[in-house]
Design a protein around this motif. Structure first.
Motif, PDB file in Angstrom:
ATOM      1  N   SER A  59       0.865  -1.171   0.000  1.00 22.52           N
ATOM      2  CA  SER A  59       0.000   0.000   0.000  1.00 22.52           C
ATOM      3  C   SER A  59       0.900   1.218   0.000  1.00 22.52           C
ATOM      4  CB  SER A  59      -0.894  -0.006   1.250  1.00 22.52           C
ATOM      5  OG  SER A  59      -1.579   1.216   1.367  1.00 22.52           O
ATOM      6  N   ALA A  60       0.940   1.918  -1.107  1.00 23.05           N
ATOM      7  CA  ALA A  60       1.832   3.074  -1.229  1.00 23.05           C
ATOM      8  C   ALA A  60       1.390   4.212  -0.319  1.00 23.05           C
ATOM      9  CB  ALA A  60       1.894   3.543  -2.673  1.00 23.05           C
ATOM     10  N   SER A  61       0.096   4.324  -0.106  1.00 19.66           N
ATOM     11  CA  SER A  61      -0.429   5.357   0.783  1.00 19.66           C
ATOM     12  C   SER A  61      -1.806   4.928   1.248  1.00 19.66           C
ATOM     13  CB  SER A  61      -0.486   6.703   0.058  1.00 19.66           C
ATOM     14  OG  SER A  61      -1.346   6.620  -1.052  1.00 19.66           O
ATOM     15  N   GLU A  62      -2.308   5.634   2.233  1.00 27.65           N
ATOM     16  CA  GLU A  62      -3.627   5.311   2.763  1.00 27.65           C
ATOM     17  C   GLU A  62      -4.658   5.356   1.636  1.00 27.65           C
ATOM     18  OE1 GLU A  62      -4.677   7.876   5.938  1.00 27.65           O
ATOM     19  OE2 GLU A  62      -6.630   6.947   6.290  1.00 27.65           O
ATOM     20  N   GLY A  63      -5.456   4.306   1.534  1.00 32.59           N
ATOM     21  CA  GLY A  63      -6.492   4.266   0.521  1.00 32.59           C
ATOM     22  C   GLY A  63      -6.108   3.578  -0.763  1.00 32.59           C
ATOM     23  N   THR A  64      -4.848   3.158  -0.885  1.00 26.57           N
ATOM     24  CA  THR A  64      -4.411   2.469  -2.103  1.00 26.57           C
ATOM     25  C   THR A  64      -3.746   1.143  -1.764  1.00 26.57           C
ATOM     26  OG1 THR A  64      -2.189   3.414  -2.163  1.00 26.57           O
ATOM     27  CG2 THR A  64      -3.949   4.689  -3.185  1.00 26.57           C
ATOM     28  N   THR A  65      -3.984   0.143  -2.592  1.00 24.16           N
ATOM     29  CA  THR A  65      -3.300  -1.137  -2.458  1.00 24.16           C
ATOM     30  C   THR A  65      -2.966  -1.666  -3.851  1.00 24.16           C
ATOM     31  OG1 THR A  65      -5.353  -2.421  -2.439  1.00 24.16           O
ATOM     32  CG2 THR A  65      -4.479  -1.734  -0.301  1.00 24.16           C
ATOM     33  N   ASP A  66      -1.870  -2.410  -3.939  1.00 26.68           N
ATOM     34  CA  ASP A  66      -1.461  -2.970  -5.221  1.00 26.68           C
ATOM     35  C   ASP A  66      -0.866  -4.357  -5.023  1.00 26.68           C
ATOM     36  OD1 ASP A  66      -0.873   0.233  -5.872  1.00 26.68           O
ATOM     37  OD2 ASP A  66      -1.705  -0.947  -7.538  1.00 26.68           O
ATOM     38  N   LYS A  67      -0.967  -5.182  -6.061  1.00 25.13           N
ATOM     39  CA  LYS A  67      -0.433  -6.534  -6.005  1.00 25.13           C
ATOM     40  C   LYS A  67       1.076  -6.528  -6.135  1.00 25.13           C
ATOM     41  CE  LYS A  67      -4.579  -8.596  -8.077  1.00 25.13           C
ATOM     42  NZ  LYS A  67      -5.120  -9.373  -9.224  1.00 25.13           N
ATOM     43  N   ALA A 122      19.177  -7.499  -1.772  1.00 25.98           N
ATOM     44  CA  ALA A 122      17.929  -7.110  -2.415  1.00 25.98           C
ATOM     45  C   ALA A 122      18.224  -6.068  -3.476  1.00 25.98           C
ATOM     46  CB  ALA A 122      16.932  -6.583  -1.383  1.00 25.98           C
ATOM     47  N   ALA A 123      17.228  -5.812  -4.300  1.00 25.06           N
ATOM     48  CA  ALA A 123      17.366  -4.808  -5.344  1.00 25.06           C
ATOM     49  C   ALA A 123      16.010  -4.193  -5.619  1.00 25.06           C
ATOM     50  CB  ALA A 123      17.950  -5.430  -6.614  1.00 25.06           C
ATOM     51  N   SER A 124      16.050  -2.956  -6.066  1.00 18.63           N
ATOM     52  CA  SER A 124      14.804  -2.305  -6.459  1.00 18.63           C
ATOM     53  C   SER A 124      15.113  -1.315  -7.582  1.00 18.63           C
ATOM     54  CB  SER A 124      14.165  -1.589  -5.276  1.00 18.63           C
ATOM     55  OG  SER A 124      14.976  -0.518  -4.845  1.00 18.63           O
ATOM     56  N   ARG A 125      14.066  -0.890  -8.244  1.00 18.10           N
ATOM     57  CA  ARG A 125      14.229   0.069  -9.331  1.00 18.10           C
ATOM     58  C   ARG A 125      13.339   1.270  -9.094  1.00 18.10           C
ATOM     59  NH1 ARG A 125       9.872  -0.813 -12.844  1.00 18.10           N
ATOM     60  NH2 ARG A 125       8.793  -2.782 -12.470  1.00 18.10           N
ATOM     61  N   GLY A 126      13.774   2.402  -9.580  1.00 17.27           N
ATOM     62  CA  GLY A 126      13.018   3.619  -9.381  1.00 17.27           C
ATOM     63  C   GLY A 126      11.609   3.489  -9.929  1.00 17.27           C
ATOM     64  N   GLY A 127      10.641   4.008  -9.179  1.00 19.61           N
ATOM     65  CA  GLY A 127       9.265   3.961  -9.628  1.00 19.61           C
ATOM     66  C   GLY A 127       8.541   2.700  -9.250  1.00 19.61           C
ATOM     67  N   ALA A 128       9.272   1.706  -8.801  1.00 23.96           N
ATOM     68  CA  ALA A 128       8.627   0.448  -8.403  1.00 23.96           C
ATOM     69  C   ALA A 128       8.463   0.430  -6.890  1.00 23.96           C
ATOM     70  CB  ALA A 128       9.452  -0.732  -8.866  1.00 23.96           C
ATOM     71  N   ASP A 129       7.696  -0.499  -6.414  1.00 25.83           N
ATOM     72  CA  ASP A 129       7.470  -0.608  -4.983  1.00 25.83           C
ATOM     73  C   ASP A 129       7.901  -1.972  -4.499  1.00 25.83           C
ATOM     74  OD1 ASP A 129       5.074   1.131  -6.218  1.00 25.83           O
ATOM     75  OD2 ASP A 129       5.615   1.882  -4.240  1.00 25.83           O
TER      76      ASP A 129
END
Lengths: 114, 112
Positions: A49-57, B91-98
Motif C-alpha cells: 500500500s503506497a499510501s492510505e487508501g491504495t493497495t497494489d499486487k 535485495a534490489a529495487s528500481r526507481g518507480g517500483a514498490d
C-alpha cells in the motif's frame, strides 16, 4: 515507539479456514508491505500500500486480500487457506513510496496450514 | 525467473575472519541495492545499502562492493564476530517500483 507490530505471532489453520493477519505501525509511515518468507526462497512481496487508501499486487498475490484500514494499519486476509500458504509472514513499512526508503519489518507471523 | 541470485546458501567463518556474500542481478533497471540482516525469530533489518553510482560503500566492519558492468555486488564483513551470526539477504529495487526483490538468503555462522 513500538515500530511495526504484528498479531498473532503464531497460527495454525485447517485447509479452507480463513483468517486475518494484523499489522500496525506507529512511525507515521505512508507505505506498508506484506511479504512471505519460505525456506530457501527469501522474501517475496504479496501486496503493498503506497499510501492510505491504495493497495497494489506484488509478486505473489494469489489467495490473499489486503485492507489498508487507516494510515497505521494494514491487514492481510486469507479467505480459504491452503497448505501452500504455510509460511512466515512479515509486514513492513516505509516513510515514502520510494524503494530507497528504509523498510522497517515487524517480527513476523508464523502460519501453518494443515 | 529469479532476478537476484545470492550465494553461498550457507557460510561458516572463524571469528576474526572475513565473511563474503555475493549477489548477481539480471535487471539493469535496478538502481538500489540494500542488504538486510535477520536474526532468528526476528524480522529483517536494513544493514547497509548502495546506489550504482559508487563502487564501494563502507560502514564500520561492513562493506558493499558493486560491479555495475558485471551486474554483481557483494557484502564483506571484516573481523567477523559471533554476534554477526545471522541470515543475510541482498535485495534490489528500481526507481518507480514498490517493494524489494530479495535474494534467497545466506545463513552465516561465525565460530568462536
Amino acid at each position: 515507539n513500538a515500530g511495526v507490530t504484528q498479531t498473532p505471532k503464531f497460527q495454525v489453520l485447517k485447509t479452507g479456514q480463513s483468517m486475518t493477519l494484523q499489522c500496525a505501525q506507529d512511525m507515521n509511515h505512508n507505505s506498508m508491505y506484506w511479504y512471505r518468507q519460505d525456506p530457501g526462497m527469501g522474501l517475496r512481496l504479496i501486496y503493498y500500500s503506497a499510501s492510505e487508501g491504495t493497495t497494489d499486487k506484488g509478486e505473489v498475490p494469489n489467495g490473499y486480500n489486503v485492507s489498508r484500514l487507516n494510515k497505521r494499519e494494514f491487514s492481510l486476509r486469507l479467505e480459504s487457506a491452503a497448505p501452500s500458504q504455510t509460511s512466515v509472514y512479515f509486514c513492513a513499512s516505509s516513510k515514502r513510496r520510494d524503494p530507497t526508503d528504509t523498510q522497517y519489518f515487524g517480527p513476523g507471523t508464523r502460519l501453518t496450514v494443515l | 525467473q529469479q532476478q537476484v541470485k545470492q550465494s553461498p546458501q550457507s557460510l561458516i567463518v572463524q571469528k576474526g575472519g572475513i565473511s563474503i556474500i555475493n549477489c548477481a542481478y539480471e535487471n539493469t533497471a535496478f538502481d538500489y541495492f540494500p542488504w538486510y540482516q535477520q536474526f532468528p525469530g526476528k524480522g529483517p533489518a536494513l544493514l547497509i545499502a548502495i546506489r550504482p553510482d559508487v563502487s564501494e560503500k563502507k560502514e564500520g566492519r561492513f562493506t558493499i562492493s558493486f560491479n555495475k558492468s558485471a551486474k554483481q555486488f557483494s557484502l564483506h564483513i571484516m573481523d567477523s564476530q559471533p554476534g554477526d551470526s545471522a541470515t543475510y539477504f541482498c535485495a534490489a529495487s528500481r526507481g518507480g517500483a514498490d517493494g524489494l526483490t530479495f535474494g534467497k538468503g545466506t545463513h552465516l555462522i561465525i565460530q568462536p
